[in-house]
Write a protein that holds these residues in place. Structure first.
Motif, mmCIF file in Angstrom:
data_model
loop_
_atom_site.group_PDB
_atom_site.id
_atom_site.type_symbol
_atom_site.label_atom_id
_atom_site.label_comp_id
_atom_site.label_asym_id
_atom_site.label_seq_id
_atom_site.Cartn_x
_atom_site.Cartn_y
_atom_site.Cartn_z
ATOM 1 N N ALA A 1 0.780 -1.246 0.061
ATOM 2 C CA ALA A 1 -0.074 -0.090 0.055
ATOM 3 C C ALA A 1 0.779 1.357 -0.150
ATOM 4 O O ALA A 1 0.701 2.295 -0.469
ATOM 5 N N ARG A 2 1.955 1.439 0.815
ATOM 6 C CA ARG A 2 2.799 2.427 0.795
ATOM 7 C C ARG A 2 3.441 2.466 -0.539
ATOM 8 O O ARG A 2 3.706 3.598 -1.231
ATOM 9 N N TRP A 3 3.997 1.423 -1.068
ATOM 10 C CA TRP A 3 4.642 1.424 -2.161
ATOM 11 C C TRP A 3 3.740 2.153 -3.447
ATOM 12 O O TRP A 3 4.073 2.932 -4.220
ATOM 13 N N LEU A 4 2.353 1.571 -3.360
ATOM 14 C CA LEU A 4 1.775 2.275 -4.257
ATOM 15 C C LEU A 4 1.632 3.695 -4.154
ATOM 16 O O LEU A 4 1.567 4.541 -5.174
ATOM 17 N N GLU A 5 1.442 4.207 -2.703
ATOM 18 C CA GLU A 5 0.982 5.506 -2.611
ATOM 19 C C GLU A 5 2.250 6.379 -2.853
ATOM 20 O O GLU A 5 2.064 7.415 -3.675
ATOM 21 N N LEU A 6 3.365 6.212 -2.641
ATOM 22 C CA LEU A 6 4.458 6.602 -3.389
ATOM 23 C C LEU A 6 4.660 6.533 -4.791
ATOM 24 O O LEU A 6 5.283 7.919 -5.428
ATOM 25 N N PHE A 7 4.276 5.338 -5.113
ATOM 26 C CA PHE A 7 4.437 5.409 -6.849
ATOM 27 C C PHE A 7 3.422 6.337 -7.228
ATOM 28 O O PHE A 7 3.738 6.971 -8.401
ATOM 29 N N ARG A 8 2.346 6.486 -7.029
ATOM 30 C CA ARG A 8 1.210 7.272 -7.468
ATOM 31 C C ARG A 8 1.666 8.802 -7.380
ATOM 32 O O ARG A 8 1.290 9.560 -8.440
ATOM 33 N N ARG A 9 1.990 9.168 -6.370
ATOM 34 C CA ARG A 9 2.402 10.346 -6.058
ATOM 35 C C ARG A 9 3.385 10.986 -7.005
ATOM 36 O O ARG A 9 3.321 12.010 -7.767
#
Length: 139
Positions: A87-95
């Motif tokens: 979830a954090r990986w995706l959050e940082l990736f999307r940002r």
């Protein structure tokens, strides 16, 4: 453009490089996933890792043949890897994607990341003896 690549509006090698380098800078600074990456990738190996990830995302986003590897394998070896990390990986990736690409391209790039994360999560569940079919997509 490399032979065999597919043009994608708003997505090119330079933006992919900016995505990868910006994303991994955020990852290394992150309190949750940073320690995992810093443990797995020693300081002197970061330049090679970034080059490999640029090749990976070029292959995914532009359909080039630049990447030759097995991206799932290192993730299977990390026993503590959990949904919170993805979830954090995706959050940082999307940002990072929204900082690098225009909105339609950022959405397309993030969509690829979401599908990869889901595939990895299902594979990890399977390898841990869990029901991979029960793995729901992350928000």
């Amino acid at each position: 453009m490399p032979i065999g690549s597919i043009p994608r509006p708003g997505i090119d090698e330079e933006r992919i490089r900016r995505l990868v380098h910006g994303f991994y800078a955020a990852v290394r600074d992150d309190d949750l996933i940073g320690p995992l990456f810093l443990r797995e990738i020693q300081a002197e190996r970061w330049p090679a890792h970034l080059d490999k990830m640029c090749a990976f995302w070029s292959s995914v986003l532009l359909r080039t043949d630049r990447y030759d590897g097995r991206p799932l394998s290192p993730h299977l070896r990390m026993a503590e890897l959990a949904d919170a990390h993805f979830a954090r990986w995706l959050e940082l990736f999307r940002r990072t994607a929204t900082q690098v690409f225009d909105p339609p391209a950022a959405a397309a790039v993030a969509g690829h990341a979401e599908r990869i994360a889901q595939s990895f999560r299902m594979s990890i569940a399977f390898h841990r003896g869990r029901d991979a079919g029960a793995v729901q997509p992350l928000p």
